[in-house]
Design an enzyme around this catalytic site. Structure first.
Site, PDB file in Angstrom:
ATOM      1  CG  ASP A  56      -1.798   1.309   1.288  1.00 18.51           C
ATOM      2  OD1 ASP A  56      -3.311   1.177   0.758  1.00 18.51           O
ATOM      3  OD2 ASP A  56      -1.316   2.177   1.812  1.00 18.51           O
ATOM      4  CE1 TYR A  61      -0.134   7.823   2.928  1.00 13.54           C
ATOM      5  CE2 TYR A  61       0.335   5.786   2.134  1.00 13.54           C
ATOM      6  CZ  TYR A  61      -0.486   6.333   2.758  1.00 13.54           C
ATOM      7  OH  TYR A  61      -1.898   6.256   3.320  1.00 13.54           O
ATOM      8  CE  LYS A  91      -4.200   4.516   0.579  1.00  8.53           C
ATOM      9  NZ  LYS A  91      -2.802   4.081   0.445  1.00  8.53           N
ATOM     10  CG  HIS A 124      -4.946   9.561   0.389  1.00  8.78           C
ATOM     11  ND1 HIS A 124      -3.644   9.585   0.239  1.00  8.78           N
ATOM     12  CD2 HIS A 124      -5.265   9.159   1.773  1.00  8.78           C
ATOM     13  CE1 HIS A 124      -3.087   9.294   1.339  1.00  8.78           C
ATOM     14  NE2 HIS A 124      -3.771   8.875   2.106  1.00  8.78           N
TER      15      HIS A 124
END
Length: 339
Positions: A56, A61, A91, A124
């Site tokens: 993921d 990130y 995302k 997201h």
């Protein structure tokens, strides 16, 4: 693949026939506080080596590039035979949550990952922010109005085959679950408007753990054929949004001690027994292995009852996604739990 690197396959989440298989235990790459890309890359290589097949990531990130490099290294090292053996989720960030920006954002994610497809692309958070400004936290005045009843059509229009790159999109759609409209942090009224009227399959990623079990939401998803994956499966302890309640739960500790398991194993096993996927992150190789050791035993009815009685509270409040200017002015509006 080398014999010494062969691993017992991780069980899949139960899904509809013909759907892409999703390994039940996923490896998360979000780090708070942030870590160097090399740490992420090394951890992912080790995770693949010990048996993880579900990863993921997200544009926010800053781990997409490290994840992609790690997968190439793992394939070259014989830890996995090919990209097709892995399930990769990324995302769409809020500043790209506009119909005309979805495809460019997706293409950037693919370039970062050095892949020609991903298996799942999630929205997201259910807000849009000013395009071109990739930031967190988002400035309160830069949130855009979110009209939930229209977003499903906006999303589909962004990926229809009349786009400037029809061949690219056709190839992509044939190999991914992009048409999964997710429920991550969607109020349930929006779920009714968007997900149940959308085409294709349905997937959500929400906070789920023994201290925030989301029973009503999970039941709603089960009734409507929505696949659930839980994030913060161990409470995301140590992060700005996390909680220590899972890892310090007396109920979980007592069960773990009696069974000769770790608290993390009990929490992850509980999630698996709910029929959902669970995403967990650890950069410690021994804990990675321990977290995989949840599939050859089960919780007793009495243990499940005790876990069901744990006091419930949400850890990830989402306050940063509210604004006095809208579209969600309060956390109560963001987390409308009406069924």
């Amino acid at each position: 693949m080398n014999q010494e690197h062969q691993q017992t396959p991780t069980p899949d989440i139960p899904m509809l026939a013909g759907c892409r298989r999703v390994p039940a235990l996923g490896f998360g790459t979000a780090a708070d506080p942030p870590v160097e890309p090399e740490i992420v890359r090394s951890a992912v290589v080790e995770a693949i080596e010990v048996g993880y097949r579900h990863f993921d990531t997200a544009a926010l990130y800053n781990s997409e590039e490290a994840l992609g490099e790690a997968i190439i290294e793992a394939i070259n090292g014989g830890f996995v035979e090919s990209r097709e053996q892995l399930f990769i989720t990324s995302k769409l960030w809020c500043s790209d949550a506009h119909p005309q920006h979805v495809l460019p954002a997706l293409n950037k994610t693919l370039r970062n990952l050095k892949m020609d497809y991903i298996d799942l692309y999630l929205i997201h958070w259910p807000v849009s922010s000013k395009p071109g400004i990739h930031e967190y936290p988002i400035k309160k005045r830069t949130f855009f109005p979110w009209i939930s009843s229209q977003f499903g059509q906006q999303w589909k229009s962004a990926i229809n085959l009349d786009s400037p790159n029809p061949l690219e999109l056709a190839t992509f759609l044939a190999r991914t679950l992009l048409m999964f409209l997710p429920l991550p942090r969607f109020p349930l009224l929006s779920i009714k408007c968007i997900v149940l009227k959308s085409c294709g399959l349905k997937h959500c990623q929400v906070e789920v753990n023994p201290c925030w079990q989301q029973q009503k939401l999970r039941e709603f998803c089960k009734r409507n054929g929505v696949l659930v994956v839980g994030y913060s499966s161990l409470g995301s302890i140590g992060t700005f949004y996390g909680t220590n309640r899972v890892m310090e739960s007396e109920v979980l500790r007592e069960i773990a001690k009696a069974r000769g398991k770790t608290v993390a194993q009990v929490a992850l096993r509980w999630g698996y027994e709910q029929g959902i996927g669970v995403v967990v992150k650890s950069y410690n190789k021994e804990r990675m292995k321990q977290n995989l050791e949840i599939f050859n035993w089960s919780l007793s009815d009495d243990e499940c009852r005790k876990i069901s009685e744990i006091t419930q509270s949400r850890a990830c409040l989402g306050k940063d996604y509210t604004s006095p200017y809208g579209p969600y002015k309060t956390m109560e509006e963001l987390w409308d739990e009406e069924l």
